[in-house]
Design a protein around this motif. Structure first.
Motif, short mmCIF file in Angstrom:
data_model
loop_
_atom_site.label_atom_id
_atom_site.label_comp_id
_atom_site.label_asym_id
_atom_site.label_seq_id
_atom_site.Cartn_x
_atom_site.Cartn_y
_atom_site.Cartn_z
N LYS A 9 0.86 -1.17 0.00
CA LYS A 9 0.00 0.00 0.00
C LYS A 9 0.90 1.23 0.00
CE LYS A 9 -4.00 -1.74 2.49
NZ LYS A 9 -4.86 -1.51 3.67
N ASP A 10 0.43 2.33 -0.54
CA ASP A 10 1.20 3.57 -0.54
C ASP A 10 1.55 3.97 0.89
OD1 ASP A 10 1.23 3.79 -3.26
OD2 ASP A 10 -0.50 5.15 -3.35
N GLY A 11 2.80 4.32 1.10
CA GLY A 11 3.25 4.78 2.40
C GLY A 11 3.73 3.69 3.34
N GLU A 36 4.22 2.41 8.41
CA GLU A 36 4.62 3.74 7.97
C GLU A 36 5.98 4.11 8.56
OE1 GLU A 36 1.52 6.41 9.01
OE2 GLU A 36 0.10 5.51 7.62
#
Length: 61
Positions: A9-11, A36
């Motif tokens: 996933k992004d991040g 993150e």
């Protein structure tokens, strides 16, 4: 031919989390976590892959 893929996933980035314990012997438990980025992480890039190591784990080695 067997092919494997990991989708992020992004991040989210991989981080190695290690816990060291011992007395007469030594035990090291490693976890590969996808979360993150944190301010205290050091980022190492190897062959285009970024892996984060936190300050506490880095000072053990």
């Amino acid at each position: 031919m067997l092919e494997s893929y990991i989708f992020f996933k992004d991040g989210l980035l991989p981080r190695i989390d290690a816990h060291v314990a011992g007395g007469y012997g030594l035990s090291i438990n490693y976890l590969l976590i996808f979360d993150e980025a944190r301010k205290i992480d050091t980022i190492y890039q190897i062959n285009g892959i970024s892996i984060r190591v936190d300050y506490g784990d880095e000072t053990i080695s």
